[in-house]
Design a protein around this motif. Structure first.
Motif, PDB file in Angstrom:
ATOM      1  N   VAL A 133       0.844  -1.202   0.000  1.00 41.11           N
ATOM      2  CA  VAL A 133       0.000   0.000   0.000  1.00 41.11           C
ATOM      3  C   VAL A 133       0.879   1.252   0.000  1.00 41.11           C
ATOM      4  CG1 VAL A 133      -1.640   1.347   1.369  1.00 41.11           C
ATOM      5  CG2 VAL A 133      -1.975  -1.108   1.107  1.00 41.11           C
ATOM      6  N   LYS A 134       1.891   1.264   0.858  1.00 41.71           N
ATOM      7  CA  LYS A 134       2.790   2.422   0.945  1.00 41.71           C
ATOM      8  C   LYS A 134       3.521   2.644  -0.373  1.00 41.71           C
ATOM      9  CE  LYS A 134       3.535   2.056   5.937  1.00 41.71           C
ATOM     10  NZ  LYS A 134       4.456   1.615   7.019  1.00 41.71           N
ATOM     11  N   LYS A 135       3.905   1.550  -1.019  1.00 40.40           N
ATOM     12  CA  LYS A 135       4.621   1.662  -2.288  1.00 40.40           C
ATOM     13  C   LYS A 135       3.723   2.288  -3.362  1.00 40.40           C
ATOM     14  CE  LYS A 135       7.178  -1.883  -3.235  1.00 40.40           C
ATOM     15  NZ  LYS A 135       7.624  -3.223  -3.702  1.00 40.40           N
ATOM     16  N   LEU A 136       2.451   1.874  -3.407  1.00 41.33           N
ATOM     17  CA  LEU A 136       1.517   2.432  -4.395  1.00 41.33           C
ATOM     18  C   LEU A 136       1.200   3.890  -4.110  1.00 41.33           C
ATOM     19  CD1 LEU A 136      -0.885  -0.639  -4.732  1.00 41.33           C
ATOM     20  CD2 LEU A 136       0.687   0.217  -6.481  1.00 41.33           C
ATOM     21  N   LEU A 137       1.011   4.213  -2.826  1.00 43.04           N
ATOM     22  CA  LEU A 137       0.720   5.600  -2.469  1.00 43.04           C
ATOM     23  C   LEU A 137       1.925   6.501  -2.705  1.00 43.04           C
ATOM     24  CD1 LEU A 137      -1.367   5.161   0.815  1.00 43.04           C
ATOM     25  CD2 LEU A 137      -2.207   5.765  -1.454  1.00 43.04           C
ATOM     26  N   ASP A 138       3.104   5.932  -2.539  1.00 45.65           N
ATOM     27  CA  ASP A 138       4.331   6.712  -2.727  1.00 45.65           C
ATOM     28  C   ASP A 138       4.438   7.248  -4.148  1.00 45.65           C
ATOM     29  OD1 ASP A 138       6.903   7.651  -1.659  1.00 45.65           O
ATOM     30  OD2 ASP A 138       7.772   6.287  -3.127  1.00 45.65           O
ATOM     31  N   LYS A 139       3.853   6.537  -5.122  1.00 45.77           N
ATOM     32  CA  LYS A 139       3.861   7.011  -6.511  1.00 45.77           C
ATOM     33  C   LYS A 139       3.147   8.347  -6.631  1.00 45.77           C
ATOM     34  CE  LYS A 139       3.887   2.425  -8.675  1.00 45.77           C
ATOM     35  NZ  LYS A 139       3.139   1.494  -9.562  1.00 45.77           N
ATOM     36  N   HIS A 140       2.248   8.617  -5.694  1.00 47.03           N
ATOM     37  CA  HIS A 140       1.484   9.877  -5.706  1.00 47.03           C
ATOM     38  C   HIS A 140       1.986  10.847  -4.632  1.00 47.03           C
ATOM     39  CE1 HIS A 140      -1.571   8.033  -8.351  1.00 47.03           C
ATOM     40  NE2 HIS A 140      -1.315   6.940  -7.654  1.00 47.03           N
ATOM     41  N   ASP A 141       3.178  10.557  -4.074  1.00 49.06           N
ATOM     42  CA  ASP A 141       3.750  11.383  -2.995  1.00 49.06           C
ATOM     43  C   ASP A 141       2.818  11.447  -1.784  1.00 49.06           C
ATOM     44  OD1 ASP A 141       6.012  11.956  -4.533  1.00 49.06           O
ATOM     45  OD2 ASP A 141       4.995  13.621  -5.533  1.00 49.06           O
ATOM     46  N   ILE A 142       2.134  10.347  -1.512  1.00 42.50           N
ATOM     47  CA  ILE A 142       1.241  10.253  -0.351  1.00 42.50           C
ATOM     48  C   ILE A 142       1.887   9.310   0.667  1.00 42.50           C
ATOM     49  CG2 ILE A 142      -1.035   9.483   0.464  1.00 42.50           C
ATOM     50  CD1 ILE A 142      -2.071  10.164  -2.370  1.00 42.50           C
ATOM     51  N   THR A 143       1.889   9.711   1.920  1.00 44.67           N
ATOM     52  CA  THR A 143       2.473   8.871   2.968  1.00 44.67           C
ATOM     53  C   THR A 143       1.386   8.424   3.940  1.00 44.67           C
ATOM     54  OG1 THR A 143       2.961  10.815   4.316  1.00 44.67           O
ATOM     55  CG2 THR A 143       4.704  10.033   2.841  1.00 44.67           C
ATOM     56  N   LEU A 144       1.661   7.348   4.660  1.00 47.63           N
ATOM     57  CA  LEU A 144       0.775   6.914   5.741  1.00 47.63           C
ATOM     58  C   LEU A 144       1.359   7.445   7.047  1.00 47.63           C
ATOM     59  CD1 LEU A 144      -0.245   3.230   4.855  1.00 47.63           C
ATOM     60  CD2 LEU A 144      -1.614   5.304   4.668  1.00 47.63           C
ATOM     61  N   ASP A 145       0.732   8.487   7.566  1.00 55.00           N
ATOM     62  CA  ASP A 145       1.202   9.108   8.807  1.00 55.00           C
ATOM     63  C   ASP A 145       0.813   8.233  10.003  1.00 55.00           C
ATOM     64  OD1 ASP A 145       2.321  11.324  10.321  1.00 55.00           O
ATOM     65  OD2 ASP A 145       0.260  11.655  11.002  1.00 55.00           O
ATOM     66  N   LYS A 146       1.800   7.956  10.852  1.00 53.74           N
ATOM     67  CA  LYS A 146       1.555   7.099  12.009  1.00 53.74           C
ATOM     68  C   LYS A 146       1.482   7.941  13.271  1.00 53.74           C
ATOM     69  CE  LYS A 146       3.253   2.885  14.237  1.00 53.74           C
ATOM     70  NZ  LYS A 146       4.321   1.850  14.242  1.00 53.74           N
ATOM     71  N   LYS A 147       0.397   7.781  14.014  1.00 53.95           N
ATOM     72  CA  LYS A 147       0.189   8.542  15.241  1.00 53.95           C
ATOM     73  C   LYS A 147      -0.033   7.553  16.388  1.00 53.95           C
ATOM     74  CE  LYS A 147      -2.102  12.916  16.298  1.00 53.95           C
ATOM     75  NZ  LYS A 147      -3.201  13.815  15.913  1.00 53.95           N
TER      76      LYS A 147
END
Length: 648
Positions: A133-147
């Protein structure tokens, strides 16, 4: 319906010829008996919904649709279940798609424990899925922010978030009819069907009135993005573009069309679109602008293609000719088509807009050579623009190149040759008249010359040279060396070239580089094995394996139908040959099942025409029954005889 039966249905729907149980068994890694049982169950289900599976002994299974409307309604119901879909989360791909939708739609942080319970999977499984998921989102410069204590949330530029939502939330394997898009949009964007119908008609009318040429896919994309904009605006999210970008966009004709669309959409949807949203819709219109007239003069082309685009087009064509020798460098339609394609593409690259290519798999399977040329073109663009060009865009570029290759085939009249002879004019004329009597109108002999006048040969008009003397100079066309008095063997050599005999490709399949029924289990094992075997017989650069992996990183070379054709991006060896390996069992290759691997090795700086070899590989990619037969071969002779049957 379980995932195995779904795959069988997809295979049957995607094939225009019967499929054997053996082929399906290899795809799914189960026994033929299991496939036969699955087929019975699937046939029972389909007969209630306007279709059935026809079974022909010795041929295979074929999907027969008897009531198109009933069958399509059945598929729609099935797809609806797939969207809501908990029951299809038993594969990594399905879970990744589910997680992408969850993160992109969620306004809040999502806890892993709750996702595990919801999806009925373990924490280790979801952590593995999240890497993808992170790899696919990274193509769009989107990160999964962890809180801590809250979980994960998708964070990124609003434009990029929208592009990602458009890419992953909707099941784009479904029919592109507006009713299906609306079914999905109604639920996800919270817009009623009547409003969506009005938006759709608004787009169609504005596009027609202002004579903006958009493909069906582009219109659907714009339709989806307006619905997403509505949802995001209602949630208080707005797109951010820097002022300079807005100023540039507002000068375009498409901006005025976007204003009309937004004004009408505000009335329909009851929301106010900020100015920046108008610019955003204008970007979509700019990003898909096409000019359909390709029969224009060079002067007209220059007014459409500004200098940077002309330069890009030229550099792409020069690179293609230098690396692949396709003979299409001066194809006028290609120059125009590629230039006009790049003009709107600049806008897509500039604003990071994703482009989808629903024909990608077909292009890779049916135009193998053109797709490889598209990769060369993509690398040129990456170097010139400093952006990553993905395989969807490469596929579109490949269509232009493929058309040029086909045009070249259609334009071939008599093949043109020049005769070079060192022993006087008399022997040159003897060769000339022998060729005329042997080949008649199939050969046009442009002239004869002595060796020392070789550079006076009009190479741009010459397809090949027949020479009775060895030619050590670097010339841009193939040379066929013959005796001063033509022998039968000489005639056979020329015949093979004139006829472009497809059997001549078998010279690239060497017995010492053919490995059958190997018990290798991973892609890495196979590539390491093939390169090692090749290294023992052919001079290779030390980083040859790395160069093969570099090509794989751009777009996997597994083309479906159990076949992969790995190779470096550019020619690296001192000889052209195929290193082939069949496997005892299929392996995973970037999500595809593969049992036949052909490492393609092309001679560096070679001038030979490899079109026939690429055509044969293309036929293999498109023929699952042939690959099935080849994987069962136990000897070199049996392997070659199976291939010969393909070409007769």
């Amino acid at each position: 319906m379980n995932s195995r039966i779904i795959i069988i249905l997809r295979e049957l729907m995607a094939s225009d010829k019967p499929i054997t149980s053996e082929y399906l068994a290899h795809v799914l890694d189960v026994t033929s008996r299991t496939i036969r049982e699955d087929i019975k169950g699937l046939d029972y289900e389909l007969r209630k919904h306007g279709a059935r599976i026809k079974s022909t002994r010795g041929t295979g299974y074929e999907l027969i649709i008897e009531d198109d409307l009933d069958f399509r309604q059945y598929l729609n119901q099935f797809v609806e279940g797939q969207i809501d879909g908990d029951h299809l989360l038993n594969s990594p791909d399905a879970r990744v798609q589910y997680l992408l939708k969850k993160f992109l739609l969620s306004e809040h942080y999502l806890k892993l424990d709750e996702l595990c319970d919801e999806m009925h999977i373990s924490k280790s499984t979801i952590q593995s899925d999240l890497r993808q998921v992170k790899k696919l989102l990274d193509k769009h410069d989107i990160t999964l922010d962890k809180k801590p204590n809250y979980g994960l949330k998708a964070i990124g530029n609003e434009v990029k978030l929208r592009f990602a939502m458009s890419e992953y939330i909707f099941d784009r394997s479904r029919s592109a009819s507006t009713t299906i898009w609306q079914d999905q949009l109604t639920r996800i964007a919270d817009i009623n069907a009547e409003q969506l119908e009005q938006i759709w008609m608004l787009l169609i009318n504005e596009i027609r009135e202002h004579k903006i040429s958009l493909s069906d896919i582009a219109i659907n994309n714009l339709f989806i993005h307006i619905a997403i904009a509505y949802k995001r605006i209602k949630s208080g999210h707005h797109v951010s573009l820097i002022t300079q970008d807005i100023d540039e966009i507002t000068k375009q004709r498409e901006y005025r069309v976007a204003q009309n669309i937004v004004t009408a959409a505000e009335r329909i949807l009851g929301v106010t679109f900020p100015t920046v949203e108008v610019a955003y819709i204008a970007i979509h219109l700019l990003g898909t602008k096409m000019v359909s007239q390709t029969n224009m003069s060079e002067t007209t082309i220059e007014t459409i293609m500004d200098q940077p685009i002309q330069s890009m087009t030229t550099q792409i064509l020069d690179a293609l000719e230098a690396k692949m020798h396709l003979g299409i460098r001066h194809d006028k339609e290609l120059i125009i088509g590629l230039g006009l394609h790049l003009k709107p593409a600049i806008n897509r690259y500039k604003y990071g807009m994703n482009v989808r290519n629903p024909m990608l798999n077909d292009i890779k399977q049916n135009y193998t050579l053109a797709f490889e040329a598209g990769i060369v073109a993509g690398l040129v663009l990456e170097e010139l623009m400093g952006v990553a060009i993905d395989e969807n865009e490469i596929g579109y570029i490949a269509l232009h190149i493929g058309a040029a290759i086909e045009r070249k085939k259609m334009q071939t009249g008599p093949i043109r040759c020049f005769i070079v002879c060192a022993s006087g004019l008399g022997s040159a004329h003897l060769i000339k008249y022998k060729l005329k009597s042997q080949f008649g109108s199939r050969i046009e002999i442009l002239g004869t010359t002595e060796y020392y006048k070789l550079q006076q040969v009009p190479f741009d008009k010459t397809d090949f040279i027949v020479s009775s003397v060895p030619i050590h100079q670097d010339v841009p066309v193939p040379v066929i060396e013959v005796n001063a008095i033509l022998t039968e063997k000489d005639i056979v050599k020329i015949e093979a070239f004139v006829e472009e005999d497809v059997n001549s490709v078998f010279e690239y399949i060497r017995e010492d580089l053919l490995f059958l029924s190997k018990p290798l289990q991973t892609k890495e094992d196979v590539l390491t094995f093939l390169v090692k075997q090749l290294q023992d017989k052919v001079a290779l650069p030390n980083n040859y394996l790395d160069l093969v992996y570099e090509r794989e990183s751009i777009a996997p070379t597994a083309y479906g139908n159990l076949i992969a054709i790995p190779h470096p991006i550019t020619a690296q060896t001192n000889v052209t040959c195929l290193t082939i390996c069949t496997l005892k069992k299929p392996i995973d290759w970037a999500g595809n099942r593969v049992q036949f691997v052909c490492l393609l090795n092309v001679e560096k700086d070679s001038k030979e025409d490899l079109q026939n070899m690429y055509e044969m590989l293309g036929k293999m990619v498109d023929n699952p029954a042939l690959i099935q037969s080849l994987t069962q071969c136990t000897s070199y002779r049996e392997f070659i005889n199976t291939l010969i049957a393909l070409n007769n």
